[in-house]
Motif scaffolding. Sequence first.
Motif, PDB file in Angstrom:
ATOM      1  N   ILE A   1     118.969  51.696  54.189  1.00 19.87           N
ATOM      2  CA  ILE A   1     119.427  52.051  52.844  1.00 19.87           C
ATOM      3  C   ILE A   1     119.838  53.529  52.846  1.00 19.87           C
ATOM      4  O   ILE A   1     119.099  54.375  53.335  1.00 19.87           O
TER       5      ILE A   1
ATOM      6  N   PHE B   1     117.070  41.439  45.156  1.00 22.60           N
ATOM      7  CA  PHE B   1     115.778  40.890  45.584  1.00 22.60           C
ATOM      8  C   PHE B   1     115.062  40.225  44.403  1.00 22.60           C
ATOM      9  O   PHE B   1     114.516  39.117  44.516  1.00 22.60           O
TER      10      PHE B   1
ATOM     11  N   ALA C   1     106.808  53.725  50.380  1.00 26.21           N
ATOM     12  CA  ALA C   1     107.939  52.832  50.104  1.00 26.21           C
ATOM     13  C   ALA C   1     107.680  52.000  48.848  1.00 26.21           C
ATOM     14  O   ALA C   1     108.561  51.849  47.995  1.00 26.21           O
TER      15      ALA C   1
ATOM     16  N   ALA D   1     111.630  54.301  55.643  1.00 28.29           N
ATOM     17  CA  ALA D   1     110.384  53.557  55.398  1.00 28.29           C
ATOM     18  C   ALA D   1     110.615  52.442  54.386  1.00 28.29           C
ATOM     19  O   ALA D   1     110.080  51.340  54.514  1.00 28.29           O
ATOM     20  N   THR D   2     111.433  52.730  53.361  1.00 27.43           N
ATOM     21  CA  THR D   2     111.697  51.722  52.333  1.00 27.43           C
ATOM     22  C   THR D   2     112.566  50.597  52.884  1.00 27.43           C
ATOM     23  O   THR D   2     112.379  49.423  52.534  1.00 27.43           O
ATOM     24  N   SER D   3     113.493  50.928  53.750  1.00 29.84           N
ATOM     25  CA  SER D   3     114.312  49.884  54.388  1.00 29.84           C
ATOM     26  C   SER D   3     113.414  48.921  55.166  1.00 29.84           C
ATOM     27  O   SER D   3     113.558  47.700  55.073  1.00 29.84           O
ATOM     28  N   ARG D   4     112.482  49.475  55.921  1.00 36.36           N
ATOM     29  CA  ARG D   4     111.554  48.616  56.682  1.00 36.36           C
ATOM     30  C   ARG D   4     110.694  47.777  55.750  1.00 36.36           C
ATOM     31  O   ARG D   4     110.447  46.608  56.006  1.00 36.36           O
ATOM     32  N   LYS D   5     110.250  48.378  54.656  1.00 33.86           N
ATOM     33  CA  LYS D   5     109.373  47.644  53.733  1.00 33.86           C
ATOM     34  C   LYS D   5     110.124  46.509  53.062  1.00 33.86           C
ATOM     35  O   LYS D   5     109.574  45.422  52.868  1.00 33.86           O
ATOM     36  N   LEU D   6     111.379  46.726  52.715  1.00 32.04           N
ATOM     37  CA  LEU D   6     112.141  45.642  52.078  1.00 32.04           C
ATOM     38  C   LEU D   6     112.335  44.477  53.044  1.00 32.04           C
ATOM     39  O   LEU D   6     112.260  43.310  52.645  1.00 32.04           O
TER      40      LEU D   6
ATOM     41  N   ASN E   1     109.075  42.704  53.035  1.00 33.22           N
ATOM     42  CA  ASN E   1     108.901  41.933  51.792  1.00 33.22           C
ATOM     43  C   ASN E   1     109.737  40.663  51.790  1.00 33.22           C
ATOM     44  O   ASN E   1     109.313  39.632  51.270  1.00 33.22           O
ATOM     45  N   ALA E   2     110.938  40.753  52.346  1.00 40.86           N
ATOM     46  CA  ALA E   2     111.806  39.571  52.395  1.00 40.86           C
ATOM     47  C   ALA E   2     111.156  38.464  53.233  1.00 40.86           C
ATOM     48  O   ALA E   2     111.257  37.285  52.915  1.00 40.86           O
TER      49      ALA E   2
ATOM     50  N   TYR F   1     107.861  37.225  51.174  1.00 48.27           N
ATOM     51  CA  TYR F   1     108.146  36.551  49.911  1.00 48.27           C
ATOM     52  C   TYR F   1     109.479  35.821  49.980  1.00 48.27           C
ATOM     53  O   TYR F   1     110.461  36.243  49.351  1.00 48.27           O
ATOM     54  N   PRO F   2     109.558  34.713  50.729  1.00 45.51           N
ATOM     55  CA  PRO F   2     110.826  33.982  50.809  1.00 45.51           C
ATOM     56  C   PRO F   2     111.211  33.474  49.414  1.00 45.51           C
ATOM     57  O   PRO F   2     110.369  32.910  48.711  1.00 45.51           O
ATOM     58  N   ALA F   3     112.464  33.680  49.055  1.00 45.23           N
ATOM     59  CA  ALA F   3     112.899  33.396  47.682  1.00 45.23           C
ATOM     60  C   ALA F   3     112.584  31.963  47.267  1.00 45.23           C
ATOM     61  O   ALA F   3     112.072  31.712  46.172  1.00 45.23           O
TER      62      ALA F   3
ATOM     63  N   VAL G   1     108.701  31.573  46.379  1.00 44.81           N
ATOM     64  CA  VAL G   1     107.996  32.345  45.369  1.00 44.81           C
ATOM     65  C   VAL G   1     108.724  32.381  44.030  1.00 44.81           C
ATOM     66  O   VAL G   1     108.235  32.991  43.078  1.00 44.81           O
TER      67      VAL G   1
ATOM     68  N   LYS H   1     100.310  37.452  44.955  1.00 43.51           N
ATOM     69  CA  LYS H   1     100.364  38.157  46.232  1.00 43.51           C
ATOM     70  C   LYS H   1     100.761  37.165  47.305  1.00 43.51           C
ATOM     71  O   LYS H   1     100.528  35.956  47.183  1.00 43.51           O
TER      72      LYS H   1
END
Lengths: 122, 122, 122, 122
Positions: free
Chosen positions: C7, C20, C74, D94-99, D102-103, D106-108, D111, D117
Amino acid sequence: MEAAGQIRDLEELKHRLRGFVAERDWAQFHSPKNLAMALSVEAAELTEIFQWLTETQSMELDAARRARVEAELADVLVYLVRIADRLEIDLLAATSRKLAENARKYPAERVRGQALKYDEYD
Amino acid sequence: MEAAGQIRDLEELKHRLRGFVAERDWAQFHSPKNLAMALSVEAAELTEIFQWLTETQSMELDAARRARVEAELADVLVYLVRIADRLEIDLLAATSRKLAENARKYPAERVRGQALKYDEYD
Amino acid sequence: MEAAGQIRDLEELKHRLRGFVAERDWAQFHSPKNLAMALSVEAAELTEIFQWLTETQSMELDAARRARVEAELADVLVYLVRIADRLEIDLLAATSRKLAENARKYPAERVRGQALKYDEYD
Amino acid sequence: MEAAGQIRDLEELKHRLRGFVAERDWAQFHSPKNLAMALSVEAAELTEIFQWLTETQSMELDAARRARVEAELADVLVYLVRIADRLEIDLLAATSRKLAENARKYPAERVRGQALKYDEYD
């Protein structure tokens, strides 16, 4: 060894916690600064249970969430009593004074049915 | 009208708070969700007092800071008792159970002098 | 599907998060109130990493703790950007204004080497 | 002296904050531990604005509350950038890695429409 069984009051809880901490040599970590951080973390763990619930849902918890709430409330109380003990503050005396102050700052006839800070009322 | 004077125990505090809230018609705001938020805010106000102090300084508070700590500890206790009351949780019973659990998770001989989470010990 | 990869700025992050959330139908949970709670919970998870460390230790993290800090930072940024988006607030513009205000409230020559609130200086 | 005017990106904000801190000799207070506490306090000040509002009210803020939200979001961003700088963490990386994580967690399709959680889904 910790005494087992039901704790009767805050004074007993204070002494039980002193024993628990002494046996583990944890007093070195229990500065008021660190205990305040720990308390705020436990408060957040409580908050986390409710964050995606509606207010109505937060009043009707299932058994699993209710058990988590009980555990987090206990954790908050533990750190609250530890900080007070560390600083030799009498929690109930401090709370008595605070309630008297709140009664002055929020007169019932003035604030009824509104939730503002005391300096936000007209 | 709130009874004045020193509060003797958590049970009396619970009843005093019920009266305080009823007189102001504030129960409508006191969902467990909102009370948990309020508790976490008070915990943060406590934390704020210590945030730029060293741990040593946090043990040697001047009178002004000490008075602020007392007021914030009282605020935390107030919301803690309110949430427990709202959900009909017995705070001391929940804390008794939590201490028994902590004693199992953190055996003294294993954790002595270390501050890790229970799942971080080798 | 989320675009993969690095990003570049807050604007891209905002749009990535919108996608997302939309894919998961989570906008219904993302009121500013709930997002603020979630942000405060992530802030506490960050705090938890440091709570029993000394200040010096907090500057010399091992790899495992450092990875946890990265993940929590993050998470905080994610909720920060979500709240701002939900309320149509420009984060960098708001921060520019806040820095200007801080420069006025904390003149360098007056506060140098002291960490007090702006109303605590003599 | 702080450069005035609009901040364009996180990199510029990082450098502006370095200057602000250096001029005031505040780096001595800015351990990651203390900065994490400060961030959590700002997050709580944000939460406080919403605590007695309904979720719906939290989406329709009056001008005064909106200005407070802007200021608190800015404060959170300031401390977030300071911690990351202090620990030499790249926030957007760090946020790119976290997203990405998360993907995966939390598969769309799994969820959608639920806020649990990742370990609470059946």
